[in-house]
Design an enzyme around this catalytic site. Structure first.
Site, mmCIF file in Angstrom:
data_model
loop_
_atom_site.group_PDB
_atom_site.id
_atom_site.type_symbol
_atom_site.label_atom_id
_atom_site.label_comp_id
_atom_site.label_asym_id
_atom_site.label_seq_id
_atom_site.Cartn_x
_atom_site.Cartn_y
_atom_site.Cartn_z
ATOM 1 N N LYS A 88 0.691 -2.649 3.564
ATOM 2 C CA LYS A 88 -0.333 -1.607 3.639
ATOM 3 C C LYS A 88 -0.050 -0.580 2.537
ATOM 4 O O LYS A 88 -0.463 -0.789 1.400
ATOM 5 C CB LYS A 88 -0.379 -1.037 5.044
ATOM 6 C CG LYS A 88 -0.558 -2.234 6.031
ATOM 7 C CD LYS A 88 -0.725 -1.906 7.433
ATOM 8 C CE LYS A 88 -0.507 -3.095 8.353
ATOM 9 N NZ LYS A 88 -1.222 -4.317 8.044
ATOM 10 N N HIS B 97 1.212 1.344 10.029
ATOM 11 C CA HIS B 97 0.059 2.044 9.448
ATOM 12 C C HIS B 97 0.362 3.505 9.124
ATOM 13 O O HIS B 97 -0.487 4.193 8.571
ATOM 14 C CB HIS B 97 -1.144 1.959 10.397
ATOM 15 C CG HIS B 97 -1.682 0.565 10.512
ATOM 16 N ND1 HIS B 97 -2.671 0.081 9.700
ATOM 17 C CD2 HIS B 97 -1.316 -0.462 11.316
ATOM 18 C CE1 HIS B 97 -2.917 -1.184 10.012
ATOM 19 N NE2 HIS B 97 -2.103 -1.536 10.987
ATOM 20 N N SER C 236 -3.829 0.511 14.838
ATOM 21 C CA SER C 236 -4.565 -0.066 13.708
ATOM 22 C C SER C 236 -6.065 -0.179 13.899
ATOM 23 O O SER C 236 -6.796 -0.349 12.942
ATOM 24 C CB SER C 236 -4.010 -1.449 13.398
ATOM 25 O OG SER C 236 -4.174 -2.301 14.510
HETATM 26 C C1 LIG Z 1 0.878 -2.426 13.839
HETATM 27 C C2 LIG Z 1 1.182 -3.621 12.995
HETATM 28 N N1 LIG Z 1 2.417 -4.139 13.012
HETATM 29 C C3 LIG Z 1 2.738 -5.214 12.277
HETATM 30 C C4 LIG Z 1 1.805 -5.827 11.477
HETATM 31 C C5 LIG Z 1 2.176 -7.059 10.696
HETATM 32 O O1 LIG Z 1 2.315 -6.772 9.353
HETATM 33 P P1 LIG Z 1 2.174 -7.875 8.212
HETATM 34 O O2 LIG Z 1 0.733 -7.976 7.886
HETATM 35 O O3 LIG Z 1 2.985 -7.304 7.105
HETATM 36 O O4 LIG Z 1 2.731 -9.145 8.712
HETATM 37 C C6 LIG Z 1 0.519 -5.323 11.414
HETATM 38 C C7 LIG Z 1 -0.481 -5.986 10.547
HETATM 39 O O5 LIG Z 1 -1.625 -5.759 10.534
HETATM 40 C C8 LIG Z 1 0.185 -4.192 12.199
HETATM 41 O O6 LIG Z 1 -1.059 -3.687 12.186
#
Ligand SMILES: Cc1ncc(COP(=O)(O)O)c(C=O)c1O
Length: 394
Positions: free
Chosen positions: A240, A209, A181
């Site tokens: 996202k 992502h 990310s």
């Molecule tokens: C790689 C990754 N996994 C999980 C999440 C968590 O997702 P959520 O924002 O839906 O809780 C994120 C959030 O930015 C993320 O970047």
């Protein structure tokens, strides 16, 4: 100082006196336009990769569900919190992934924490990529498993660590992400799967992502690299590409149903509101029916990455909807971020402690909804930043 005062002081960001955490975004009827702290800007820091937050089908589905089912379920999935669209979305996801089962969580964070802690226990060894998201680390901690980090995107290091486990490698869970990310780089998933298979380890991939972004049908990196059959569990998020909020886990190989009862973040938290589930279902349908969104997103990524590279910025290693621009320290980062805001561009300001390296980041996230003019505004902002004297060498 008492405990609270000590903690408040210890956790203050270098920019605490400039109220960066209080950044107020006012979206303006569009996924890519709005105002931030009063500045009219192009939004380039939202993870709205396909721009579906204002898609008419998604907005309509959410409104109709709220009218029909009310604003919230007021209960956990295992109590009164499974409405028709929760179950329907799980069916949709299972069909989309050709999976044996799918579980929907209230957030992506909860999906990782819940699934990892339900799969792993004290007898498990978790091997996770060093740059994994906090929710992966937190799931590993909650599980009680022995956890090792292997070097980011380094199959050899994973191999070495699995070898050291000897016969215990069959109890190993390898966890990686599709697109990372912060710098937008992808995992060498084929090589990692080859190694996991060789040692009998299980493979867990977070496609947060990459879902909706990569692969012939948008299922993510595992689809793009042809290794879906080698991955045991895929987790992802709705926050996202699907433009709402929530998370999921799917598996082609295993019926995950019994793990619902073992995932504490699933049992002990209220389920998502019916309007969110309805808009997620509508967004998934759009992704399935309109591959041009993915193409537009990747075209925008290519143009922006190429332009910023030509301007001389140091970027993540590959073209991606996430373009991480390196900035050497906190002071420069805040000034550069503010400069871009003043020039009509909103990007994410990433502090040192959230960055994967010894630098801060201006994190640009592209959207299929960015018009060519908006991409030009983003690039122009960075061009002006380069020419701005004291901020030249961010
Ligand atoms: C790689 C990754 N996994 C999980 C999440 C968590 O997702 P959520 O924002 O839906 O809780 C994120 C959030 O930015 C993320 O970047």
């Amino acid at each position: 100082m008492n405990l609270i005062e000590r903690r408040v002081a210890a956790e203050a960001l270098p920019w605490h006196d400039r109220d960066v955490l209080g950044t107020l975004i006012q979206v303006d009827g569009s996924p890519t336009l709005g105002s931030v702290n009063g500045h009219r800007v192009v939004l380039a820091g939202t993870n709205n990769y396909l721009g579906l937050t204002f898609h008419p089908d998604c907005v309509r589905a959410a409104a109709e569900a709220a009218q029909r089912y009310g604003t919230g379920t007021t209960g956990s999935r295992l109590a009164s919190g499974t409405y028709p669209d929760h179950a329907g979305l799980e069916r949709d996801l299972a069909e989309f992934y050709d999976a044996r089962s799918a579980i929907v969580f209230t957030t992506g964070y909860q999906a990782n924490v819940g699934m990892i802690s339900a799969i792993a226990d004290r007898d498990t060894v978790i091997l996770l990529d060093a740059q994994s998201h906090a929710s992966i680390y937190d799931g590993a901690t909650l599980s009680g498993a022995t956890t090792y980090r292997f070097k980011h995107n380094d199959p050899e290091d994973l191999d070495k660590r699995l070898r050291r486990l000897g016969a215990n490698s069959a109890n190993a869970l390898v966890i990686v992400e599709g697109i990372y990310s912060m710098l937008g780089d992808t995992a060498p998933l084929k090589e990692l799967c080859d190694i996991a298979t060789r040692y009998g380890a299980s493979m867990f991939v977070d496609e947060a992502h990459s879902f909706g972004v990569l692969g012939a049908t948008g299922r993510g990196l595992a689809e793009a690299l042809g290794v879906e059959d080698r991955v045991d569990v895929i987790v992802g998020t709705f926050s996202k590409s699907l433009g709402c909020v929530g998370g999921y886990a799917v598996s082609r190989h295993h019926d995950l149903t019994s793990l619902r009862g073992a995932a504490r973040s699933y049992i002990y938290s209220a389920s998502s509101s019916p309007s969110v589930m309805a808009s997620a279902r509508a967004a998934l349908k759009v992704i399935r029916e309109d591959p041009s969104l993915r193409k537009r997103l990747l075209d925008n990524a290519r143009v922006t990455y190429g332009a910023l590279q030509q301007l001389g910025y140091e970027l993540g290693p590959e073209v991606s909807p996430v373009v991480g621009v390196h900035v050497r320290d906190s002071d420069h980062a805040l000034d550069a971020w503010q400069f871009l805001l003043d020039h009509g561009v909103y990007v994410n300001l990433v502090p040192l402690k959230a960055s994967p390296g010894p630098f801060c980041l201006l994190r640009v996230s592209l959207s299929a909804a960015h018009t060519p003019d908006q991409i030009e505004t983003i690039v122009e902002g960075f061009r002006a930043l380069k020419q701005s004297g004291p901020l030249q060498s961010v």
